[in-house]
Design an enzyme around this catalytic site. Structure first.
Site, PDB file in Angstrom:
ATOM      1  N   GLY A 278       9.077  -0.209   6.220  1.00  0.00           N
ATOM      2  CA  GLY A 278       7.837  -0.641   6.863  1.00  0.00           C
ATOM      3  C   GLY A 278       6.971  -1.546   6.023  1.00  0.00           C
ATOM      4  N   PRO A 321      13.583  -0.539   3.036  1.00  0.00           N
ATOM      5  CG  PRO A 321      13.723  -2.011   1.219  1.00  0.00           C
ATOM      6  CD  PRO A 321      13.963  -0.573   1.615  1.00  0.00           C
ATOM      7  N   GLY A 322      13.590  -3.102   5.478  1.00  0.00           N
ATOM      8  CA  GLY A 322      14.424  -3.987   6.285  1.00  0.00           C
ATOM      9  C   GLY A 322      13.787  -5.357   6.283  1.00  0.00           C
ATOM     10  NE  ARG A 323       8.368  -5.942   9.441  1.00  0.00           N
ATOM     11  CZ  ARG A 323       8.334  -6.022  10.766  1.00  0.00           C
ATOM     12  NH1 ARG A 323       8.192  -7.183  11.355  1.00  0.00           N
ATOM     13  NH2 ARG A 323       8.407  -4.927  11.497  1.00  0.00           N
ATOM     14  NE  ARG A 360       8.683  -8.804  14.884  1.00  0.00           N
ATOM     15  CZ  ARG A 360       7.568  -9.247  14.322  1.00  0.00           C
ATOM     16  NH1 ARG A 360       7.417 -10.540  14.103  1.00  0.00           N
ATOM     17  NH2 ARG A 360       6.624  -8.420  13.973  1.00  0.00           N
ATOM     18  CB  CYS A 391      12.441 -18.681  34.432  1.00  0.00           C
ATOM     19  SG  CYS A 391      13.566 -20.060  34.492  1.00  0.00           S
ATOM     20  CD  GLU A 392       9.325 -13.400  31.812  1.00  0.00           C
ATOM     21  OE1 GLU A 392       9.935 -12.610  32.527  1.00  0.00           O
ATOM     22  OE2 GLU A 392       8.168 -13.199  31.370  1.00  0.00           O
ATOM     23  CE1 TYR A 421      13.778  -4.342  12.959  1.00  0.00           C
ATOM     24  CE2 TYR A 421      12.185  -5.293  11.430  1.00  0.00           C
ATOM     25  CZ  TYR A 421      13.039  -4.264  11.791  1.00  0.00           C
ATOM     26  OH  TYR A 421      13.152  -3.165  10.984  1.00  0.00           O
TER      27      TYR A 421
HETATM   28  C1  LIG Z   1      12.940   0.429  11.222  1.00  0.00           C
HETATM   29  C2  LIG Z   1      13.110   1.410  10.150  1.00  0.00           C
HETATM   30  C3  LIG Z   1      13.063   0.984   8.830  1.00  0.00           C
HETATM   31  C4  LIG Z   1      12.806  -0.418   8.413  1.00  0.00           C
HETATM   32  O1  LIG Z   1      11.558  -0.901   8.802  1.00  0.00           O
HETATM   33  P1  LIG Z   1      11.065  -2.307   8.231  1.00  0.00           P
HETATM   34  O2  LIG Z   1       9.737  -2.491   8.871  1.00  0.00           O
HETATM   35  O3  LIG Z   1      12.053  -3.326   8.660  1.00  0.00           O
HETATM   36  O4  LIG Z   1      11.013  -2.180   6.751  1.00  0.00           O
HETATM   37  C5  LIG Z   1      13.285   1.939   7.845  1.00  0.00           C
HETATM   38  N1  LIG Z   1      13.535   3.238   8.151  1.00  0.00           N
HETATM   39  C6  LIG Z   1      13.588   3.658   9.430  1.00  0.00           C
HETATM   40  C7  LIG Z   1      13.876   5.080   9.694  1.00  0.00           C
HETATM   41  C8  LIG Z   1      13.371   2.770  10.469  1.00  0.00           C
HETATM   42  O5  LIG Z   1      13.415   3.210  11.727  1.00  0.00           O
END
Ligand SMILES: *Cc1c(COP(=O)(O)O)cnc(C)c1O
Length: 463
Positions: A278, A321-323, A360, A391-392, A421
């Site tokens: 997150g 971390p993903g984002r 998003r 078409c939106e 995302y």
């Molecule tokens: C989505 C998610 C993440 C990653 O969230 P980011 O905002 O991309 O860092 C990590 N852990 C869990 C359990 C998630 O659902």
């Protein structure tokens, strides 16, 4: 705050207030390094480059729309997270942000682990050779088939999300003659978005088992009774696009509180806690995210302090971390089709993609920036809205942006910070063909996920 705006944590839940942009940026040609990936620059002709290749050449070779992913930047971010947490913590990349086999190999090489939350993500991870013990399986409603595959392959952990799932995973592990490592996902009553968080007793959402009312303690009791499950720790994920560490502080305090309760009741100290992902990134120049080493220090200080207060040994920490890893590493390249001036209002600039490659903005009112990248311009600023071809009327890529007033058909625009995302949430709406992801590094560009074709579309349509 509007409800739809919550989950992915946009900077503003509501539409930008009128006059949000009181002044256009001083230099429309600038590519702010806070928002663009590491190797992005402009060449002598004024075209933006990534990994040393001008976007004009990339557009010719790969077409538009397309995502260009800066591999050096991706690897550098993996290393920064890995080094920041050192040997004392584990970094799990959240695959849902963007997953492909090439990405899995980079993660593997850079020493990261991987979170998956579906059978498809698990299959991709395994197909790319990620060792199962470095994979964690998430999800609030994993199917029996997904659980069975994960247990059979020997994933490092399954994160249990409900009372039903405790029984389901235990049963499958028993049937396969295995002892599965698990964590229990708890909801700690912290909702965190961007610069704010709300601490409550309960969280009104579908994930996890509530810490409140002794629910999580009951889940622990049940898991500890099952021989086919090995309870490794407690998991908490509090939100997305978070800049403020205070939410993690409350979350860690509550999770450590549970660890102390478990010790008191069962005489056992669980060895792991996972604080989720997150962490926020810069979508615009106004965002100021923290560096991984600051985040690592802050999380480690919080956990160490809370454990000292509770008289517990410090457990092994993991983060997800993903984002924060993939988000800043890519931009989407579009070609301008039409430029429509609505006098007294703004100019609508239509590009050749839209909500099918970036949902998003429509889904969360997310904010992005955009720049003219095929050339520089000395023209004055024009208040613009960059829209797609769907078409939106909600098909908006960038709600409010200043672009040069001489913008014309055939110009290339790029939207930075679309690594997370965007491709992973892309759709075939209007039978759009999902764009390719092209990895760029040291003057070389290579497709890691190809563009969909009409054949791909028709293959699913069995007639
Ligand atoms: C989505 C998610 C993440 C990653 O969230 P980011 O905002 O991309 O860092 C990590 N852990 C869990 C359990 C998630 O659902």
């Amino acid at each position: 705050m509007s409800r739809s705006a919550h989950p992915a944590g946009p900077r503003h839940a509501d539409v930008l207030p009128e006059g949000h942009y009181t002044a256009p940026p001083t230099d429309l040609n600038e590519l702010d390094p806070r928002v663009w990936s590491r190797t992005v620059a402009r060449d002598a002709d004024g075209a933006a480059t990534v990994g040393g290749i001008p976007v004009t050449r990339l557009a010719e070779e790969f077409g538009t729309p397309a995502y260009f992913l800066d591999e050096d930047d991706f690897r550098a971010r993996c290393r920064a997270w890995h080094d920041a947490f050192g040997g004392e913590a584990d970094v799990f990349y959240a695959g849902k942000a963007f997953l492909s086999r090439a990405v899995v190999r980079w993660l593997y090489e850079e020493g990261l682990n991987l979170d998956v939350c579906s059978g498809g993500e698990l299959a991709t991870a395994l197909a790319a050779g990620m060792p199962a013990e470095r994979i964690a399986l998430h999800g609030n409603n994993k199917s029996e088939a997904e659980i069975e595959r994960a247990v059979r392959e020997g994933v490092g952990r399954i994160v249990l999300d409900s009372f039903q799932e405790i029984v389901r995973v235990a049963h499958i592990a028993e049937k396969l003659g295995k002892r599965q490592r698990v964590q229990i996902r708890v909801t700690v009553g912290v909702e965190a978005h961007t610069h704010e968080f709300i601490a409550t007793a309960h969280e009104d959402q579908k994930f996890g088992i509530a810490l409140a009312d002794g629910q999580a303690a009951e889940a622990v009791r049940r898991v500890l009774k099952l021989d086919s499950l090995e309870l490794a720790g407690i998991h908490s994920h509090i939100g997305s696009q978070i800049f403020d560490m205070a939410g993690f502080e409350v979350s860690a305090r509550r999770v450590v509180g549970l660890l102390a309760e478990i010790r008191d009741e069962h005489g056992t100290e669980l060895p792991e806690i996972d604080l989720g992902g997150g962490l926020g990134i810069a979508y615009t120049s106004e965002d100021d995210p923290r560096e991984p080493h600051e985040i690592a220090k802050s999380l480690s200080d919080i956990v160490t302090r809370e454990c000292a207060a509770a008289g517990l040994a410090v457990p092994r920490i993991s983060v997800e971390p993903g984002r924060a890893i993939v988000g800043p590493t890519a931009f989407t390249l579009y070609e301008v089709g039409t430029v429509k001036e609505l006098s007294g209002l703004r100019t609508y600039v239509s590009v050749d993609g839209g909500m099918s490659d970036n949902i998003r903005t429509a889904l969360y009112d997310a904010e992005y920036t955009v720049a003219l990248v095929s050339r520089t311009s000395t023209a004055g600023p024009m208040l613009s809205r960059v829209v797609g071809k769907h078409c939106e009327s909600g098909d908006i890529v960038v709600r409010d942006a200043f672009l040069p007033a001489d913008l014309a058909t055939g110009d290339l625009l790029a939207v930075p910070a679309t690594g997370a995302y965007c491709r992973s949430m892309a759709s075939n709406y209007n039978h759009a063909l999902r764009p390719p992801v092209v990895a760029v590094k040291d003057g070389e560009a290579r497709v890691i996920m190809r563009r969909e074709t009409e054949e791909d579309l028709l293959r699913l349509d069995v007639g």
